[in-house]
Design an enzyme around this catalytic site. Structure first.
Site, mmCIF file in Angstrom:
data_model
loop_
_atom_site.group_PDB
_atom_site.id
_atom_site.type_symbol
_atom_site.label_atom_id
_atom_site.label_comp_id
_atom_site.label_asym_id
_atom_site.label_seq_id
_atom_site.Cartn_x
_atom_site.Cartn_y
_atom_site.Cartn_z
ATOM 1 N N ASP A 1 4.151 52.325 29.313
ATOM 2 C CA ASP A 1 3.024 52.367 30.059
ATOM 3 C C ASP A 1 1.644 52.748 29.162
ATOM 4 O O ASP A 1 0.700 52.532 30.117
ATOM 5 C CB ASP A 1 3.146 54.065 30.815
ATOM 6 C CG ASP A 1 4.241 53.809 32.026
ATOM 7 O OD1 ASP A 1 4.499 52.870 32.325
ATOM 8 O OD2 ASP A 1 4.591 55.093 32.490
ATOM 9 N N LYS B 1 -2.136 58.473 35.899
ATOM 10 C CA LYS B 1 -2.166 57.479 37.000
ATOM 11 C C LYS B 1 -1.188 57.870 37.961
ATOM 12 O O LYS B 1 -0.134 58.590 37.898
ATOM 13 C CB LYS B 1 -1.828 56.324 36.279
ATOM 14 C CG LYS B 1 -0.308 56.188 35.469
ATOM 15 C CD LYS B 1 1.016 55.766 36.373
ATOM 16 C CE LYS B 1 2.110 55.760 35.449
ATOM 17 N NZ LYS B 1 3.642 55.874 36.412
#
Length: 268
Positions: free
Chosen positions: A132, A8
């Site tokens: 995350d 990401k």
């Protein structure tokens, strides 16, 4: 079963306050990118974990993939598996590669062994592995707050834009990055800034880690400027790591200045 964890980028990252538990609250939009690792999981007579590709420091039993397996095995009658991770996403790069690996292991085990766990339950398990990790359960653009593990919808769509990731062979640990951070509330919430045209993001959408890490590692600021010089409509550091990315309207030829670095490019 083969699975392909993606990484990401962070579209903005504002550190708003330090929490009582020692973590920090933040505002960010996590946006998935198709560059990723490869994980294979097959039933076996005993549990084994191996890796190839980029070297992974530390004891393999502390790898997040192993922790993900052990987390589910503690609650479910999972068989032993042979697990292999082929590592392609650099470590300490701000791309969430290790977090993605762990989340995709949870999803793969859930599917492979019929655990019937829903998205919210998988996210709860993922939160136990790292801040995350939970994002990669849904693995779609989300606005992230608190530790980065509480989500809401955001209408940011970068389809058709082209992305260049530049990793300057420099790993920055999360602890090092947060050591230099000075939490503050942005004058305009990041979610509102991201509704502005992407051509204005350069003036508004900011990664707070740049404030302390760019003076310490000037190469990061140089890469950001070089991406703008190459025509990026927006460029930024990703997460708390050392990858700097540029978003372009069209495919580009990667500048020669990046030839010594690890570079990925593709369409968003």
């Amino acid at each position: 079963m083969l699975t392909f964890p993606s990484c990401k980028i962070n579209l903005g990252l504002r550190i708003t306050e330090k929490r009582a538990d020692g973590f920090h609250n933040l505002q960010s939009c996590f946006y998935p990118v198709s560059w990723g690792d490869i994980v294979e999981i097959i039933p076996a007579d005993e549990f084994t974990f191996g890796s190839s590709g980029l070297a992974i420091p530390g004891d393999s039993q502390h790898n997040l993939c192993v922790k993900a397996y052990n987390l589910l095995k503690a609650d479910f009658d999972l068989p032993f598996v042979q697990m292999h991770l082929h590592k392609l996403v650099p470590i300490g790069a701000g791309l969430g590669g290790g977090s993605a690996d762990a989340a995709f292991v949870l999803k793969s085990l859930n599917e492979q062994f019929g655990l019937a766990l829903g998205v919210s339950t998988l996210e709860d398990y993922a939160r136990l592995l790292g801040s995350d990790c939970a994002f990669f359960i849904q693995n779609r653009p989300l606005y992230c707050v608190e530790k980065g593990d509480v989500f809401s919808e955001i209408s940011v769509d970068l389809k058709g834009y082209h992305l260049v990731l530049v990793y300057p062979n420099l790993a920055i640990s999360t602890a090092e990055a947060y050591a230099g951070v000075k939490p503050h509330q942005p004058t305009i919430p990041l979610i509102e800034q991201l509704q502005m045209p992407i051509g204005t993001w350069r003036d508004w959408v900011h990664n707070d880690f740049e404030d302390s890490l760019f003076p310490k590692y000037p190469v990061l600021a140089e890469i950001k400027q070089q991406l703008y010089d190459a025509g990026a409509v927006y460029a930024s550091m990703s997460g708390s790591g050392s990858t700097v990315y540029g978003i372009f309207n069209a495919p580009i030829v990667v500048p020669n200045q990046f030839s010594a670095y690890r570079v990925w490019k593709g369409e968003l």
